[in-house]
Write a protein that holds these residues in place. Structure first.
Motif, PDB file in Angstrom:
ATOM      1  N   UNK A  10       0.816  -1.216   0.000  1.00 28.34           N
ATOM      2  CA  UNK A  10       0.000   0.000   0.000  1.00 28.34           C
ATOM      3  C   UNK A  10       0.849   1.265   0.000  1.00 28.34           C
ATOM      4  N   UNK A  11       1.856   1.399   0.881  1.00 29.02           N
ATOM      5  CA  UNK A  11       2.688   2.610   0.810  1.00 29.02           C
ATOM      6  C   UNK A  11       3.374   2.782  -0.544  1.00 29.02           C
ATOM      7  N   UNK A  12       3.782   1.664  -1.169  1.00 24.71           N
ATOM      8  CA  UNK A  12       4.398   1.755  -2.491  1.00 24.71           C
ATOM      9  C   UNK A  12       3.388   2.252  -3.525  1.00 24.71           C
ATOM     10  N   UNK A  13       2.162   1.747  -3.421  1.00 28.22           N
ATOM     11  CA  UNK A  13       1.112   2.199  -4.323  1.00 28.22           C
ATOM     12  C   UNK A  13       0.783   3.669  -4.089  1.00 28.22           C
ATOM     13  N   UNK A  14       0.868   4.095  -2.829  1.00 28.44           N
ATOM     14  CA  UNK A  14       0.559   5.495  -2.501  1.00 28.44           C
ATOM     15  C   UNK A  14       1.455   6.445  -3.283  1.00 28.44           C
ATOM     16  N   UNK A  33      -1.249  13.717   5.393  1.00 24.02           N
ATOM     17  CA  UNK A  33      -1.267  12.474   4.607  1.00 24.02           C
ATOM     18  C   UNK A  33       0.020  11.673   4.838  1.00 24.02           C
ATOM     19  N   UNK A  34       1.154  12.352   4.810  1.00 28.02           N
ATOM     20  CA  UNK A  34       2.417  11.647   4.973  1.00 28.02           C
ATOM     21  C   UNK A  34       2.528  11.006   6.346  1.00 28.02           C
ATOM     22  N   UNK A  35       2.088  11.719   7.380  1.00 26.40           N
ATOM     23  CA  UNK A  35       2.085  11.141   8.725  1.00 26.40           C
ATOM     24  C   UNK A  35       1.179   9.913   8.791  1.00 26.40           C
ATOM     25  N   UNK A  36       0.062   9.966   8.088  1.00 28.61           N
ATOM     26  CA  UNK A  36      -0.881   8.839   8.096  1.00 28.61           C
ATOM     27  C   UNK A  36      -0.310   7.639   7.354  1.00 28.61           C
ATOM     28  N   UNK A  37       0.405   7.886   6.269  1.00 25.91           N
ATOM     29  CA  UNK A  37       1.073   6.787   5.556  1.00 25.91           C
ATOM     30  C   UNK A  37       2.082   6.106   6.472  1.00 25.91           C
ATOM     31  N   UNK A  38       2.854   6.887   7.197  1.00 29.41           N
ATOM     32  CA  UNK A  38       3.832   6.321   8.122  1.00 29.41           C
ATOM     33  C   UNK A  38       3.141   5.552   9.243  1.00 29.41           C
ATOM     34  N   UNK A  39       2.035   6.089   9.726  1.00 28.93           N
ATOM     35  CA  UNK A  39       1.272   5.405  10.773  1.00 28.93           C
ATOM     36  C   UNK A  39       0.746   4.065  10.271  1.00 28.93           C
ATOM     37  N   UNK A 136      -9.881  17.117  13.266  1.00 32.11           N
ATOM     38  CA  UNK A 136     -10.064  17.681  14.598  1.00 32.11           C
ATOM     39  C   UNK A 136     -10.901  16.762  15.490  1.00 32.11           C
ATOM     40  N   UNK A 137     -11.718  15.909  14.878  1.00 30.61           N
ATOM     41  CA  UNK A 137     -12.561  15.002  15.651  1.00 30.61           C
ATOM     42  C   UNK A 137     -11.953  13.617  15.807  1.00 30.61           C
ATOM     43  N   UNK A 138     -11.013  13.279  14.940  1.00 31.39           N
ATOM     44  CA  UNK A 138     -10.380  11.957  15.015  1.00 31.39           C
ATOM     45  C   UNK A 138      -8.944  12.073  14.538  1.00 31.39           C
ATOM     46  N   UNK A 139      -8.075  11.312  15.174  1.00 31.09           N
ATOM     47  CA  UNK A 139      -6.652  11.314  14.842  1.00 31.09           C
ATOM     48  C   UNK A 139      -6.303  10.032  14.100  1.00 31.09           C
ATOM     49  N   UNK A 140      -5.300  10.117  13.241  1.00 31.32           N
ATOM     50  CA  UNK A 140      -4.873   8.926  12.482  1.00 31.32           C
ATOM     51  C   UNK A 140      -4.391   7.802  13.386  1.00 31.32           C
ATOM     52  N   UNK A 150      -7.212   8.691   5.885  1.00 34.04           N
ATOM     53  CA  UNK A 150      -6.629  10.022   5.870  1.00 34.04           C
ATOM     54  C   UNK A 150      -5.580  10.148   4.771  1.00 34.04           C
ATOM     55  N   UNK A 151      -4.814   9.105   4.560  1.00 31.71           N
ATOM     56  CA  UNK A 151      -3.770   9.150   3.545  1.00 31.71           C
ATOM     57  C   UNK A 151      -4.328   8.992   2.135  1.00 31.71           C
ATOM     58  N   UNK A 152      -5.297   8.086   1.961  1.00 37.01           N
ATOM     59  CA  UNK A 152      -5.704   7.676   0.620  1.00 37.01           C
ATOM     60  C   UNK A 152      -7.035   8.285   0.150  1.00 37.01           C
ATOM     61  N   UNK A 153      -7.707   9.101   0.949  1.00 37.17           N
ATOM     62  CA  UNK A 153      -9.046   9.527   0.530  1.00 37.17           C
ATOM     63  C   UNK A 153      -8.976  10.250  -0.822  1.00 37.17           C
ATOM     64  N   UNK A 154      -9.921   9.903  -1.681  1.00 38.36           N
ATOM     65  CA  UNK A 154      -9.918  10.433  -3.048  1.00 38.36           C
ATOM     66  C   UNK A 154     -10.885  11.589  -3.231  1.00 38.36           C
TER      67      UNK A 154
END
Length: 441
Positions: A10-14, A33-39, A136-140, A150-154
């Motif tokens: 998935x990260x490679x596809x990202x 987005x980058x933080x979410x990919x790492x997470x 603000x309502x939810x964290x990755x 968070x990372x992949x939403x289109x």
């Protein structure tokens, strides 16, 4: 290919699709987005080792690489094919394979001061306003699906209602997935300013093949705002679904949620809300499982300030080898005196192989509160069946009538006539209805 290898893909596809995702030129979103990919790279999708996922095994999703659809790949749909899912007396937003469709949506007549636009358009036109509400309502770090979304939403939807605006009609968000193997990732934000009032209907449908939909909605309710939110999930029987609704309520605000989970092979619904002073939250849910369906509902109500009220009633009807999960947690903070909270979960098992796992939790740190919870898991009452038989009703019809009556309590809470009839039809379609006709009801 192992699950670990697929997760690592998935990260490679990202990296291949990152430039095509909306808002990549916005610094705060690109960093998020980058933080979410790492997470996600570090933890992947949730596992059974996590307490809040102990009843739900998502390893089936890990065994297949679901690809986000590009805007050029989305399936062609005629509006006539969607009419069976659309409420006619409503504004409608249609998202096809995770992307907003202007041609299928109907937004004429919305007041000019009210913002209703696709997430991709909002990131171009009002990114500064959007930054106030995004993540603000939810964290990755909540869990893997949030990080992934968070990372992949289109695409998604942004609704902003100024103070004291009351919309005359509901807004319907229709999510449609057309092709196997797609991962439809959408991010919706609803922000109601002081004393605004809106009704929103979320509907999820899809093809009969295996696909995955991940839809996160963040809600911000200012003082005295009022949101009624309906969710009808009736996706294909091979589909995987994750839906998360995360709410922040200011003083005196009201949030009412009606959750109807009927479709999918594996479906998970998260509803979390933080209550401000004297705010109110009412959560209602009905989940129907047949064959080998697995439906998991996870609710979390955080009473953070005094005088708030929360009521919660979830019902499940499970047949054949279906499995239903309810995990409800109410947390009352030390300063949240005068809290009034009630949680109830009731489950009806129609076969010996059906399973219900329920875990209600009260975590109370205040000493002047009124809190209670209740749980039932059982089968139809034989005395009630016998009573109906004594009134010349055959046994199977008696069972159908009692099953319907158990579930219909939740359907009757729907205040929109068209949506009421749509949900009622789904209820009668999924369970034997001999002796019951919709036009009688």
């Amino acid at each position: 290919m192992s699950a670990e290898q697929i997760i690592s893909q998935y990260p490679a596809e990202y990296k291949k699709i990152a430039d095509a995702l909306p808002g990549q030129s916005i610094a705060w979103l690109a960093l998020l987005r980058q933080d979410s990919v790492q997470q996600f790279s570090a933890h992947g999708f949730p596992s059974l080792r996590e307490e809040e996922w102990r009843y739900t095994n998502v390893s089936a999703i890990e065994k297949k690489l679901f690809s986000p659809a590009s805007s050029s790949e989305i399936g062609a749909i005629e509006i006539d094919s969607l009419n069976q899912y659309l409420i006619q007396d409503a504004w409608s937003v249609v998202l096809v394979d995770g992307h907003f469709s202007a041609s299928l949506s109907k937004l004429d007549g919305i007041p000019e001061i009210v913002t209703v636009m696709s997430m991709s358009a909002a990131l171009e036109q009002c990114a500064d306003l959007l930054e106030k509400y995004f993540s603000q309502s939810v964290d990755s770090k909540e869990h893997g699906f949030v990080a992934f979304n968070t990372a992949w939403f289109s695409d998604g939807l942004f609704i902003h209602v100024p103070a004291k605006q009351v919309l005359a009609k509901p807004i319907q968000i229709l999510h449609v997935v057309t092709q196997a193997g797609f991962m439809a990732n959408t991010r919706d934000i609803i922000a109601l300013e002081e004393s605004a009032e809106v009704t929103v209907v979320e509907t999820f449908v899809g093809c009969d093949e295996a696909y995955c939909s991940a839809a996160i909605m963040e809600v911000s309710l200012a003082q005295n705002a009022d949101l009624t939110l309906y969710k009808l999930q009736m996706e294909g029987e091979k589909a995987y679904h994750f839906g998360g609704i995360y709410v922040k309520q200011d003083r005196d605000s009201r949030f009412t949620h009606h959750n109807f989970a009927f479709g999918g092979l594996l479906a998970r619904n998260d509803i979390h809300t933080d209550l401000g002073q004297a705010s109110e939250c009412d959560l209602n849910g009905l989940y129907l499982g047949v064959k080998r369906q697995h439906i998991d509902n996870h609710t979390r109500i955080n009473h953070l300030q005094p005088h708030a009220i929360s009521h919660e009633l979830y019902k499940g009807v499970l047949n054949q080898r279906a499995k239903g999960v309810f995990q409800g947690r109410v947390l009352v903070a030390e300063q949240a005196q005068k809290t009034d909270s009630m949680m109830n979960n009731r489950n009806l098992l129609l076969s010996d192989d059906a399973e219900a796992d329920t875990k209600p939790q009260l975590e109370i740190y205040a000493d002047d509160v009124k809190c209670a919870h209740g749980v039932t898991v059982g089968q139809l009452d034989e005395q009630s069946i016998f009573y109906l038989q004594s009134r010349c009703v055959d046994k199977q019809t008696a069972r159908n009538m009692l099953t319907f009556a158990f579930a219909n309590e939740m359907v009757e809470k729907i205040k929109l006539p068209e949506l009421h009839d749509m949900v009622l039809a789904q209820l009668l379609q999924r369970f034997p209805q001999a002796g019951i006709q919709q036009d009688w009801l």
